[in-house]
Write an enzyme that holds these catalytic residues in place. Structure first.
Site, PDB file in Angstrom:
ATOM      1  N   CYS A 132       0.844  -1.208   0.000  1.00  0.00           N
ATOM      2  CA  CYS A 132       0.000   0.000   0.000  1.00  0.00           C
ATOM      3  C   CYS A 132       0.872   1.248   0.000  1.00  0.00           C
ATOM      4  O   CYS A 132       1.364   1.670   1.047  1.00  0.00           O
ATOM      5  CB  CYS A 132      -0.919  -0.005   1.217  1.00  0.00           C
ATOM      6  SG  CYS A 132      -1.929   1.476   1.352  1.00  0.00           S
ATOM      7  N   CYS A 135      -0.323   4.221   1.998  1.00  0.00           N
ATOM      8  CA  CYS A 135       0.007   4.126   3.429  1.00  0.00           C
ATOM      9  C   CYS A 135       1.499   4.366   3.686  1.00  0.00           C
ATOM     10  O   CYS A 135       1.866   5.009   4.664  1.00  0.00           O
ATOM     11  CB  CYS A 135      -0.321   2.740   3.988  1.00  0.00           C
ATOM     12  SG  CYS A 135      -1.773   1.953   3.297  1.00  0.00           S
ATOM     13  N   ASP A 136       2.367   3.849   2.827  1.00  0.00           N
ATOM     14  CA  ASP A 136       3.779   3.757   3.187  1.00  0.00           C
ATOM     15  C   ASP A 136       4.749   4.617   2.374  1.00  0.00           C
ATOM     16  O   ASP A 136       5.939   4.663   2.699  1.00  0.00           O
ATOM     17  CB  ASP A 136       4.232   2.287   3.077  1.00  0.00           C
ATOM     18  CG  ASP A 136       3.511   1.410   4.100  1.00  0.00           C
ATOM     19  OD1 ASP A 136       3.078   1.947   5.132  1.00  0.00           O
ATOM     20  OD2 ASP A 136       3.371   0.194   3.848  1.00  0.00           O
TER      21      ASP A 136
END
Ligand code: NAP
Length: 326
Positions: A132, A135-136
């Site tokens: 993801c 997200c990261d």
């Protein structure tokens, strides 16, 4: 006690959020959280975009908090998988092995899992491998990163990464992307992006973090080694719906259909859009009293916060359904 008002199947952000709402409404709730509860956040390290945690929170800690919050209001949590369901009658039945649990309503929140390449890259999740980028990506400032895949998710991950990383190399197994034209154009016109066409990642290495990969050109057979900081696997998702095949309506990719998602593609669904918002149950599945939420339904956003939000919607619909079916 094996009889509940509601059984929640799945212990990720959507399942726990619905359990928090339902149990706080004084309903008796059983959460079948699975053998490895916590959903995909269990595999995440730091979560920086879940509102309310200004300094970030570790994925497993966030899930423990959600579980504790659900238990605080009386929800029972079992770390077991549902093995069989009979959702047809007014009383729904859910089995865990030989034991049957009954409830007046069921919330399905079994999530989805990211497809993996299958070369042992899972062991580096949170240590260089991610599924993801939304997200990261921020953890890869000025770093060297690779993305695997040629669909819209891979394009989206690449575009999220170019904001932070110095270099983003897309590895795709064919000579053309599957992604929408506009996404392809954005990716291909970005000077930070390089593409390795007709190529597959065949090996991952590094200790304790991922530090290198081997890539094979499938046309020439040539193998090259690349040092890197991050590998983003974006080759699709698989919804966890095997238990419900032939029992609940699924879409062509296997995602659970609810009134809300079905109405986006099928105007012949049981209720009209107007009725759904006025007096219906947007999160109800094809069976009365069975609701769906989180990544098992949502093939678009797939964020912890959107799953939690949908878990709340499913709980409110369930409460209303139980009120109307006393
Ligand atoms: P997808 O469209 O199924 O694409 C998966 C990609 O991964 C394909 O390019 C596929 O290669 C490759 N792939 C599959 N298995 C592989 C393997 N074992 N090894 C290497 N490569 C592999 O999945 P997605 O990108 O997650 O998208 C899913 C759906 O969500 C799509 O309908 C997409 O349009 C939608 N979506 C939309 C947006 C957006 O609109 N912004 C963003 C994300 C997703 P091949 O091409 O060779 O099959």
């Amino acid at each position: 006690m094996t009889k509940y008002d509601v059984i929640v199947i799945g212990g990720g952000p959507s399942g726990y959020t619905s359990a928090i709402y339902l149990s706080r409404d004084t309903l008796s709730v059983l959460v079948l959280a699975g053998a490895q509860p916590g959903g995909q956040l269990i595999f995440t390290s730091e979560v920086e975009n879940f509102p309310g945690f200004s300094k970030g929170i570790m994925g497993p800690d966030l899930m423990t908090e959600m579980e504790t919050q659900a238990k605080r209001f009386g929800a029972e949590v079992m770390y077991s998988e549902a093995t069989k369901v009979d959702l047809t009658g007014e009383i729904k039945k859910v089995w865990v092995g030989e034991t049957v649990y009954e409830a007046r309503a069921v919330v399905v929140s079994t999530g989805a899992s990211s497809k993996m390449i299958g070369i042992g890259e899972e062991k580096y999740i949170g240590r260089g491998v991610s599924t993801c980028a939304v997200c990261d990506a921020a953890f890869f400032k000025n770093k060297k990163t690779f993305v695997v895949g040629g669909g819209d998710s891979a394009m989206e991950d690449t575009l999220a990464l170019v904001k932070f990383a110095d270099e983003v190399t897309v590895v795709h197994r064919r000579g053309e992307f599957r992604a929408s034209k506009i996404m392809q154009e954005r990716v291909l016109s970005n000077p930070k992006v390089k593409v390795l066409w007709n190529s597959e990642v065949i090996e991952v290495a590094g200790e304790p973090k991922l530090s290198s990969i081997k890539v094979k050109d499938v046309k020439t057979g040539k193998i090259t080694e690349h040092n890197l900081d991050g590998l983003f696997v974006a080759i699709g998702h698989v919804p966890t719906t095997k238990l419900f095949e032939g029992k609940l309506e699924l879409n062509e990719s296997g995602y659970l259909r609810t009134t809300m998602t079905a109405l986006m593609s099928d105007t012949k669904w049981r209720v009209s859009e107007k009725d759904m918002w006025l007096d219906g149950y947007p999160t109800m599945t094809s069976i009365e009293g069975v609701f769906g939420c989180g990544d098992v339904v949502d093939y678009r956003y797939r964020q912890a916060i959107t799953a939690a939000g949908m878990g709340c919607q499913a709980a409110l619909d369930t409460e209303k359904y139980l009120e109307n079916h006393k």
